[in-house]
Structure formats: C-alpha cells, structure tokens
Design a protein around this motif. Structure first.
Motif, PDB file in Angstrom:
ATOM      1  N   SER A   1       0.816  -1.216   0.000  1.00  0.00           N
ATOM      2  CA  SER A   1       0.000   0.000   0.000  1.00  0.00           C
ATOM      3  C   SER A   1       0.849   1.265   0.000  1.00  0.00           C
ATOM      4  O   SER A   1       0.469   2.271  -0.599  1.00  0.00           O
ATOM      5  CB  SER A   1      -0.958   0.003   1.194  1.00  0.00           C
TER       6      SER A   1
ATOM      7  N   GLU B   1      -5.905  11.786   1.107  1.00  0.00           N
ATOM      8  CA  GLU B   1      -4.583  11.959   1.692  1.00  0.00           C
ATOM      9  C   GLU B   1      -4.048  13.352   1.427  1.00  0.00           C
ATOM     10  O   GLU B   1      -4.132  13.863   0.318  1.00  0.00           O
ATOM     11  CB  GLU B   1      -3.604  10.940   1.117  1.00  0.00           C
TER      12      GLU B   1
ATOM     13  N   ARG C   1      -3.165   6.321  -2.103  1.00  0.00           N
ATOM     14  CA  ARG C   1      -2.573   5.016  -1.790  1.00  0.00           C
ATOM     15  C   ARG C   1      -3.518   4.119  -0.992  1.00  0.00           C
ATOM     16  O   ARG C   1      -3.382   2.896  -1.022  1.00  0.00           O
ATOM     17  CB  ARG C   1      -1.278   5.214  -0.981  1.00  0.00           C
ATOM     18  N   ARG C   2      -4.474   4.701  -0.271  1.00  0.00           N
ATOM     19  CA  ARG C   2      -5.299   3.927   0.665  1.00  0.00           C
ATOM     20  C   ARG C   2      -6.744   3.727   0.201  1.00  0.00           C
ATOM     21  O   ARG C   2      -7.326   2.655   0.415  1.00  0.00           O
ATOM     22  CB  ARG C   2      -5.332   4.624   2.038  1.00  0.00           C
TER      23      ARG C   2
ATOM     24  N   SER D   1      -5.814   0.647   6.051  1.00  0.00           N
ATOM     25  CA  SER D   1      -5.932   1.896   5.301  1.00  0.00           C
ATOM     26  C   SER D   1      -6.693   2.952   6.092  1.00  0.00           C
ATOM     27  O   SER D   1      -6.313   4.130   6.111  1.00  0.00           O
ATOM     28  CB  SER D   1      -6.628   1.625   3.964  1.00  0.00           C
TER      29      SER D   1
ATOM     30  N   GLY E   1       1.844   2.775   5.908  1.00  0.00           N
ATOM     31  CA  GLY E   1       1.388   1.419   5.633  1.00  0.00           C
ATOM     32  C   GLY E   1       2.334   0.371   6.184  1.00  0.00           C
ATOM     33  O   GLY E   1       1.889  -0.641   6.749  1.00  0.00           O
TER      34      GLY E   1
END
Length: 458
Positions: free
Chosen positions: A80, A217, A89-90, A142, A369
C-alpha cells in the motif's frame, strides 16, 4: 511536564473538515464492529458452543491464524505504501474491498455444506477467518493510517481521535451488548441471528464504500523508484526505538480489547451485575477518560498521560481478577476499564503518529502502511492469544461449556475473572515500565514536529 507548549501556535492552524472526520470515523467504526463481532469472542462462541467444535481445535485455529498474520499484514503495508492511484494510496483498498469484507462476515454465520464432523468445522472456521481477515487487513489498515495522512499536528490528529473514541465505543458496544442478546443457544434456530448479522454486514458495506468520497490523503511523499525490499523495511521499523515501545502498548490495547469482549459474554452468564449497570459505569469511565486525557495531554504530554493511564487501568484490572465477585469492586473495575479504553483510543494513536513522523525525519519517506502492517504483525497475534488464553485458563479452573448460564461452580466463576483480567493487569504494568524509556517528548521533539508540519504545508 509540558511536551507540547512550544508548538501550540502552529498546531492550532491545521484543520480537517468535520465531514471528513465523521465519514472516516463512521467507516472505521463499522469496520471495527464487524471485526469485534467475529474475532472478539463471537466466532469462538458460535463454533464451540453452538456448532460443537472442540475448544482445542478452536484454539489451534487461532494459533495458525496468528502465524498467517506474520506474513499478511506487513506485506499489505509494504504494497500500500507503494500504490499509485488517482484515488491515493489507501482509498482504493477501502472502497473496493468493502463488498467482499461484508460478504465474508455474513458467510461466517452460515453452516457450510462440509458436514458436521470436527474436521469440517475446523476447516470452515479456519477458512472463514483467513478470508475475512485478509479483507479486514486491507480496509482497516488503510482506515487506521488515514488520520496520519490527513494531518501532521497532534492538535489536528487529536481532534480526529477524540471523535473516533465515541465511534469506537459504539464499535465495541455492538459486540459487547448485541452478541450476548442475539447469540443462538445450542439447539435453537439460528435464523434470526443470521438475519441480524446479514443486515449489519450490508449496512457496513454501504457506509464504508460511500465514505471514501469524503476524505483524501494530504500528507504523502513520492514513491521511491528503488525501494528497499520488504524484509529490510521490517527490520528498519524495529530499529526505531520509539516504535518498539509503542508496540508494547499497542499489543496490550488489542489484547485487552479482545479479552474484554470475549470474557464479558461469560461474565454476564455467571455474575449478578446487570448488563445495563456495568456498561453504564464503563461508559461513565470512558467519558471521564476522554475529558481527562484530552485536556491533560496539552500540559502533561503524551508520555506522562499514557504512563498514568496504564497504572490506573492495571490497578482496576488486578482488583477485578481477585475480587471481581464483589459488586463494588466490579463497578470500580468497569470504571477504570472505561478510563483505560479512552486512553488507549486517544493516547496510543497519538504515539503512533509521532513514531511515523520520526521515521520520516530519518528516512525522508512516509511509511504509514509499513508501520501499520508491522503493527498488525504484533497486534493480530494478540487477538489470537487473547482468545486462546481465555479458553485455556477458564478450562483450567473447571469451566464447563455444556452447562447452561448460571450453573458453573464457584471455582469456575473465579476462573472467568482470572482468565478475563489477570493477564491485562500484568501487561499494563509492563507498559508503564516501558513508557519510562519512550524518547519522543520534550521541547526538541516539539520543534521537530513544527518543522515537519511546515514541510508538508509547502
């Protein structure tokens, strides 16, 4: 004792939208509630007392599961951190994993067409747990790191965590209150129970899925084109002394959360304190803890507050383990448990954020992560050990799973208290000692945090 005074002015400037906090906390709440219903004693009860799986085989499932998590969680954290997506990314893992997460939860409570033998029940429990937890890892990890990517300052993060505490109380309350009320007794029809679990699963999917449209994010770094391998990344995490101390606390919090939800099912079966009274006292303690820790962290700092929380919680747990048959002692135990859980939900995440921030000052990368994955490597076994330890200790004191509620011997009743609270008390004492060596505090760390916040504003 003021760890944070030098950074107050800068910290107060960072804001996170209320809608983002509410949706994030709602998704996290329901994700945790499903996990709590399944891993917090519900699955063990369903397979052992309702379906008839032997306690030894059930304990073996949890031990195998702990070994699996040694690979599963760090691997996902590593992947991740290196995910490239327009959604971040999550978010992709949260949004697209929510359907399967809820599906596997629903299938847990349905007898698979494998037969009624011990081997068949063992295979079903093991397979269900593996499938469910794989999705839980992707989504919960996440969601867990999102506050650290939405803000840098402890003030802004703290506002998220204060709100998250109340949602967490709901996610804990659902397994604690709901499962004892709806659990099917041996010989009863499970249809009503299964229908309720299905509704909970569907609602959870909808909330988690739609939540992903309301947060994103903010704090991130470019993905390293030549990253170190996963084994090197894991080793680097353990080189961070503050992370090792954090893990002592994190393991303990997860262990206690799990064993509380496991033990309370048996506690209300055998002891006279009404559920409403016990949970009322627990809730008062939690609210008191939220107010105390959120106010005092500004002057005492994370380190001092966490140490004090461990000591108070340890005293309450030890008293409950020995004298929990007394209703006054039990009331004190539930109150200190509430204070402890409030501290665990507010102070420990603040510690984790500082650990991740410190890592960035050393490596130049945001590795939320990876740290979350390695954290799960440590804390997921806590879930397995809590389930196994409770069963084994209670059985050693003569607990008989074939008896109806209220018919256990006095020795078995004492065994429930010991299995429930003795290990948490010991772990909390270890945590208090460990906090004496926690390095991320004081004026120097405050200045480091201020510089990091300025960096991510640029």
């Amino acid at each position: 004792m003021n760890e944070n005074a030098s950074a107050v002015e800068t910290v107060e400037e960072e804001k996170v939208k209320l809608s983002s906090k509410l949706w994030l906390c709602s998704a996290d709440c329901l994700c945790a509630a499903l996990n709590g219903l399944l891993t917090g004693g519900g699955m063990t009860y369903f397979f052992t007392k309702f379906l008839g799986l032997g306690e030894g085989l059930a304990s073996t499932v949890w031990i195998i599961f702990a070994i699996w998590n040694a690979f599963n969680d760090p691997l996902f954290g590593y992947i991740s951190d290196r995910t490239k997506s327009k959604l971040g990314r999550r978010v992709p893992y949260i949004r697209y994993g929510s359907f399967f997460y809820s599906l596997f939860f629903i299938l847990t409570w349905v007898k698979w067409p494998l037969g009624a033998s011990q081997a068949a029940l063992f295979i079903q429990m093991l397979a269900t747990l593996f499938l469910f937890d794989t999705l839980y890892t992707a989504i919960a990890t996440s969601l867990y790191v999102m506050p650290y990517t939405m803000a840098i300052s402890n003030k802004a993060r703290g506002n998220i965590f204060i709100l998250k505490i109340f949602f967490t109380l709901v996610s804990m309350g659902v397994p604690l209150v709901l499962f004892p009320l709806i659990k099917p007794d041996p010989g009863e029809s499970p249809v009503k129970f299964q229908l309720i679990m299905t509704i909970i699963g569907v609602v959870t999917f909808l909330v988690i899925f739609f939540s992903t449209f309301f947060y994103k994010e903010k704090v991130t770094t470019e993905v390293d084109e030549n990253p170190e391998n996963i084994f090197r990344s894991v080793i680097d995490c353990f080189k961070n002394r503050s992370f090792i101390i954090f893990e002592v606390l994190s393991f303990t919090v997860i262990f206690i959360q799990t064993i509380l939800m496991q033990g309370v099912i048996y506690y209300f079966d055998e002891f006279g304190m009404p559920m409403a009274v016990a949970y009322g006292i627990l809730g008062v303690g939690a609210v008191f803890g939220v107010v105390l820790w959120s106010v005092k962290v500004k002057t005492w700092g994370v380190k001092t507050c966490t140490l004090l929380m461990c000591v108070i919680f340890a005293v309450g747990a030890a008293a409950m383990a020995v004298f929990g048959k007394n209703s006054i002692v039990a009331g004190i135990g539930f109150f200190t448990a509430g204070m402890g859980f409030a501290g665990g939900m507010f102070l420990i995440p603040l510690m984790n954020g500082d650990v991740i921030d410190y890592d960035e000052t050393v490596t130049g990368q945001r590795r939320e992560g990876m740290y979350a994955g390695v954290n799960s490597l440590i804390t997921k076994p806590a879930i397995s050990f809590a389930n196994s330890a409770f069963l084994m200790i209670a059985k050693a004191f003569g607990y008989d799973t074939t008896l109806a509620a209220g018919l256990q011997s006095e020795t078995a009743k004492q065994g429930i208290l010991v299995a429930w609270m003795a290990l948490p008390a010991a772990l909390l004492v270890i945590c208090a000692v460990a906090m004496k060596f926690y390095p991320l505090s004081g004026a120097k760390w405050d200045e480091t945090k201020r510089m990091l916040e300025e960096k991510h504003k640029a």
